[in-house]
Scaffold this motif. Structure first.
Motif, PDB file in Angstrom:
ATOM      1  N   GLY A   1       7.330  -3.475 -10.980  1.00  0.00           N
ATOM      2  CA  GLY A   1       8.732  -3.741 -10.681  1.00  0.00           C
ATOM      3  C   GLY A   1       9.003  -3.791  -9.192  1.00  0.00           C
ATOM      4  N   ARG A   2       8.392  -2.877  -8.460  1.00  0.00           N
ATOM      5  CA  ARG A   2       8.605  -2.841  -7.011  1.00  0.00           C
ATOM      6  C   ARG A   2       7.945  -4.029  -6.319  1.00  0.00           C
ATOM      7  NH1 ARG A   2       7.742   3.758  -6.831  1.00  0.00           N
ATOM      8  NH2 ARG A   2       9.905   4.244  -7.426  1.00  0.00           N
ATOM      9  N   LEU A   3       6.774  -4.432  -6.787  1.00  0.00           N
ATOM     10  CA  LEU A   3       6.145  -5.622  -6.224  1.00  0.00           C
ATOM     11  C   LEU A   3       6.981  -6.868  -6.503  1.00  0.00           C
ATOM     12  CD1 LEU A   3       2.292  -5.260  -6.885  1.00  0.00           C
ATOM     13  CD2 LEU A   3       3.554  -4.877  -4.766  1.00  0.00           C
TER      14      LEU A   3
ATOM     15  N   GLN B   1       0.830  -1.201   0.000  1.00  0.00           N
ATOM     16  CA  GLN B   1       0.000   0.000   0.000  1.00  0.00           C
ATOM     17  C   GLN B   1       0.867   1.254   0.000  1.00  0.00           C
ATOM     18  OE1 GLN B   1      -2.429   0.555   3.501  1.00  0.00           O
ATOM     19  NE2 GLN B   1      -3.966   1.710   2.378  1.00  0.00           N
ATOM     20  N   SER B   2       1.922   1.228   0.799  1.00  0.00           N
ATOM     21  CA  SER B   2       2.840   2.371   0.844  1.00  0.00           C
ATOM     22  C   SER B   2       3.524   2.574  -0.501  1.00  0.00           C
ATOM     23  CB  SER B   2       3.884   2.159   1.944  1.00  0.00           C
ATOM     24  OG  SER B   2       4.847   3.191   1.932  1.00  0.00           O
ATOM     25  N   ILE B   3       3.951   1.474  -1.117  1.00  0.00           N
ATOM     26  CA  ILE B   3       4.600   1.566  -2.428  1.00  0.00           C
ATOM     27  C   ILE B   3       3.634   2.148  -3.460  1.00  0.00           C
ATOM     28  CG2 ILE B   3       5.489   0.182  -4.350  1.00  0.00           C
ATOM     29  CD1 ILE B   3       6.736  -1.671  -2.286  1.00  0.00           C
ATOM     30  N   ALA B   4       2.381   1.670  -3.444  1.00  0.00           N
ATOM     31  CA  ALA B   4       1.395   2.181  -4.396  1.00  0.00           C
ATOM     32  C   ALA B   4       1.179   3.673  -4.214  1.00  0.00           C
ATOM     33  CB  ALA B   4       0.072   1.430  -4.225  1.00  0.00           C
ATOM     34  N   THR B   5       1.091   4.118  -2.945  1.00  0.00           N
ATOM     35  CA  THR B   5       0.877   5.542  -2.671  1.00  0.00           C
ATOM     36  C   THR B   5       2.044   6.379  -3.158  1.00  0.00           C
ATOM     37  OG1 THR B   5      -0.461   5.002  -0.725  1.00  0.00           O
ATOM     38  CG2 THR B   5       0.449   7.219  -0.841  1.00  0.00           C
ATOM     39  N   GLN B   6       3.278   5.962  -2.805  1.00  0.00           N
ATOM     40  CA  GLN B   6       4.456   6.726  -3.201  1.00  0.00           C
ATOM     41  C   GLN B   6       4.633   6.714  -4.720  1.00  0.00           C
ATOM     42  OE1 GLN B   6       6.265   8.617  -1.340  1.00  0.00           O
ATOM     43  NE2 GLN B   6       5.406   8.040   0.640  1.00  0.00           N
ATOM     44  N   THR B   7       4.391   5.557  -5.335  1.00  0.00           N
ATOM     45  CA  THR B   7       4.560   5.460  -6.786  1.00  0.00           C
ATOM     46  C   THR B   7       3.556   6.364  -7.500  1.00  0.00           C
ATOM     47  OG1 THR B   7       5.289   3.161  -6.549  1.00  0.00           O
ATOM     48  CG2 THR B   7       4.646   3.875  -8.744  1.00  0.00           C
ATOM     49  N   GLY B   8       2.303   6.328  -7.040  1.00  0.00           N
ATOM     50  CA  GLY B   8       1.288   7.161  -7.669  1.00  0.00           C
ATOM     51  C   GLY B   8       1.528   8.644  -7.467  1.00  0.00           C
ATOM     52  N   ARG B   9       2.072   9.012  -6.311  1.00  0.00           N
ATOM     53  CA  ARG B   9       2.291  10.430  -6.003  1.00  0.00           C
ATOM     54  C   ARG B   9       3.360  11.051  -6.900  1.00  0.00           C
ATOM     55  NH1 ARG B   9       3.100  11.145   0.138  1.00  0.00           N
ATOM     56  NH2 ARG B   9       0.902  10.530   0.052  1.00  0.00           N
ATOM     57  N   TYR B  10       4.316  10.235  -7.327  1.00  0.00           N
ATOM     58  CA  TYR B  10       5.437  10.789  -8.095  1.00  0.00           C
ATOM     59  C   TYR B  10       5.504  10.242  -9.522  1.00  0.00           C
ATOM     60  CZ  TYR B  10       6.876  12.501  -3.542  1.00  0.00           C
ATOM     61  OH  TYR B  10       6.908  13.142  -2.326  1.00  0.00           O
ATOM     62  N   THR B  11       4.369   9.800 -10.055  1.00  0.00           N
ATOM     63  CA  THR B  11       4.310   9.298 -11.429  1.00  0.00           C
ATOM     64  C   THR B  11       3.239  10.053 -12.195  1.00  0.00           C
ATOM     65  OG1 THR B  11       4.923   7.113 -10.595  1.00  0.00           O
ATOM     66  CG2 THR B  11       4.127   7.229 -12.850  1.00  0.00           C
ATOM     67  N   ASP B  12       3.567  10.426 -13.437  1.00  0.00           N
ATOM     68  CA  ASP B  12       2.677  11.286 -14.213  1.00  0.00           C
ATOM     69  C   ASP B  12       1.593  10.539 -14.976  1.00  0.00           C
ATOM     70  OD1 ASP B  12       4.172  13.486 -13.379  1.00  0.00           O
ATOM     71  OD2 ASP B  12       5.575  13.295 -15.056  1.00  0.00           O
ATOM     72  N   THR B  13       1.878   9.311 -15.412  1.00  0.00           N
ATOM     73  CA  THR B  13       0.920   8.593 -16.254  1.00  0.00           C
ATOM     74  C   THR B  13       0.604   7.216 -15.676  1.00  0.00           C
ATOM     75  OG1 THR B  13       2.602   7.535 -17.630  1.00  0.00           O
ATOM     76  CG2 THR B  13       1.863   9.754 -18.293  1.00  0.00           C
ATOM     77  N   ILE B  14      -0.544   6.663 -16.102  1.00  0.00           N
ATOM     78  CA  ILE B  14      -0.931   5.320 -15.663  1.00  0.00           C
ATOM     79  C   ILE B  14       0.091   4.299 -16.131  1.00  0.00           C
ATOM     80  CG2 ILE B  14      -2.626   3.476 -15.992  1.00  0.00           C
ATOM     81  CD1 ILE B  14      -3.565   5.561 -14.074  1.00  0.00           C
TER      82      ILE B  14
ATOM     83  N   ALA C   1       3.298   4.664 -16.742  1.00  0.00           N
ATOM     84  CA  ALA C   1       4.521   4.750 -15.936  1.00  0.00           C
ATOM     85  C   ALA C   1       4.287   4.195 -14.546  1.00  0.00           C
ATOM     86  CB  ALA C   1       4.995   6.204 -15.867  1.00  0.00           C
ATOM     87  N   PHE C   2       3.112   4.488 -13.977  1.00  0.00           N
ATOM     88  CA  PHE C   2       2.789   3.970 -12.642  1.00  0.00           C
ATOM     89  C   PHE C   2       2.790   2.447 -12.641  1.00  0.00           C
ATOM     90  CE2 PHE C   2      -0.512   2.050 -10.009  1.00  0.00           C
ATOM     91  CZ  PHE C   2      -0.077   2.417  -8.749  1.00  0.00           C
ATOM     92  N   LEU C   3       2.106   1.848 -13.627  1.00  0.00           N
ATOM     93  CA  LEU C   3       2.015   0.394 -13.665  1.00  0.00           C
ATOM     94  C   LEU C   3       3.388  -0.238 -13.817  1.00  0.00           C
ATOM     95  CD1 LEU C   3      -1.181  -0.107 -15.878  1.00  0.00           C
ATOM     96  CD2 LEU C   3      -0.954  -0.453 -13.410  1.00  0.00           C
TER      97      LEU C   3
END
Length: 308
Positions: free
Chosen positions: A143-145, A121-134, A136-138
């Motif tokens: 990769g982090r998972l 959940q923390s990774i998803a929050t941080q990744t989404g906060r600093y990623t511009d597009t869906i 790039a987020f995915l």
């Protein structure tokens, strides 16, 4: 199994196989249990109703605690008259221990699952906060998972004891480059990281490796990454602490600002050290990237830390 026979006056007539629970001085918790008020009351009730009853008891001796299933049955004659009472004790100690172990393991699995979900959940929050597009987020989130999954495999294979520092580093790098043996120069201590530390150190190495393969030393054929680990006393508390340093030379090209934007700097400088109660520093200079992570001693074992 042990068996005892009582008459209707609750007097012991004979007993079989109780000797294995008898101490050298002749005393026995089991024979004492036969005369306990609970057992006497239950035998009296069975003699009165003619219905068998069962329950569980525990008994301690020099070998430890034993568990038994107890059944009291009426001894009924052919004409239906109750002539006595048969008490049967079946030892269930091993079954009880396996059951307790299984419950402990299930609690541990539940605890670790909640931890992993919280990390995800923390990774998803941080990744989404600093990623511009869906897209790039995915890409980053997957990769982090996968980095967590690889590290969790190491932790699980050790019965949740943790993972070695060096195998944590090499397993993450091997996911992105076949050149790990030649491109990675690792030296210093090899502490055994506890499960939480193994997961978060793996996440940091994942971020560094992805950026190195995409923009740094591992992007070029002759590029090289050096990783050193040193254990020394904390100057303030004198407790052991682990200092991990990742250094690589960058090819000419992107500016420092562009490289920092591409890096998962929030993960490296905030999320990972916060999860380990440590500190971190990411330095990006002309042609070089260095990352330092300082981990307190509560996150690793020093008994298995051989140096080069």
């Amino acid at each position: 199994m042990a068996v005892a026979y009582h008459d209707l006056a609750n007097e012991l007539v004979w007993a079989h196989n109780f000797e294995r629970y008898t101490r050298p001085d002749g005393s026995s918790e089991m024979t004492t249990s036969l005369a306990s008020p609970r057992m006497v009351e239950m035998r009296s009730r069975v003699a009165s109703t003619g219905k068998a009853e069962g329950f569980e008891i525990s008994s301690a001796d020099d070998a430890g605690l034993h568990w038994f299933d107890v059944w009291i049955d009426p001894d009924v004659a052919a004409e239906g008259r109750i002539e006595g009472l048969v008490t049967t004790l079946v030892e269930t100690t091993e079954h009880k221990r396996r059951d307790q172990t299984l419950k402990a393991l299930l609690r541990e699995v539940s605890h670790r699952s909640r931890n992993l979900l919280a990390i995800a959940q923390s990774i998803a929050t941080q990744t989404g906060r600093y990623t511009d597009t869906i897209e790039a987020f995915l890409g980053r989130f997957r990769g982090r998972l996968q980095a967590l999954a690889t590290s969790q495999d190491l932790v699980t294979s050790s019965n949740w004891r943790g993972a070695g520092f060096r195998e944590t580093v090499t397993s993450q790098m091997a996911r992105y480059t076949q050149r790990t043996p030649s491109a990675l120069k690792i030296s210093g201590a090899d502490p055994y990281l506890n499960p939480n530390a193994a997961l978060h150190v793996a996440l940091a190495i994942h971020e560094l490796t992805v950026n190195s393969v995409s923009h740094g030393a591992l992007k070029t054929a002759g590029g090289e990454v050096t990783v050193t680990a040193k254990i020394a006393p904390d100057p303030s508390s004198h407790e052991p602490q682990l200092t991990i340093v990742w250094c690589e030379h960058l090819p000419l090209g992107p500016s420092e600002g562009e490289i920092r934007r591409r890096f998962g700097s929030v993960t490296l400088e905030r999320a990972v050290p916060a999860a380990l109660n440590g500190t971190a520093r990411l330095e990006i200079g002309p042609g070089e990237v260095c990352y330092q992570l300082i981990v307190p001693g509560s996150n690793f074992e020093t008994a298995t830390t051989p140096a080069d």
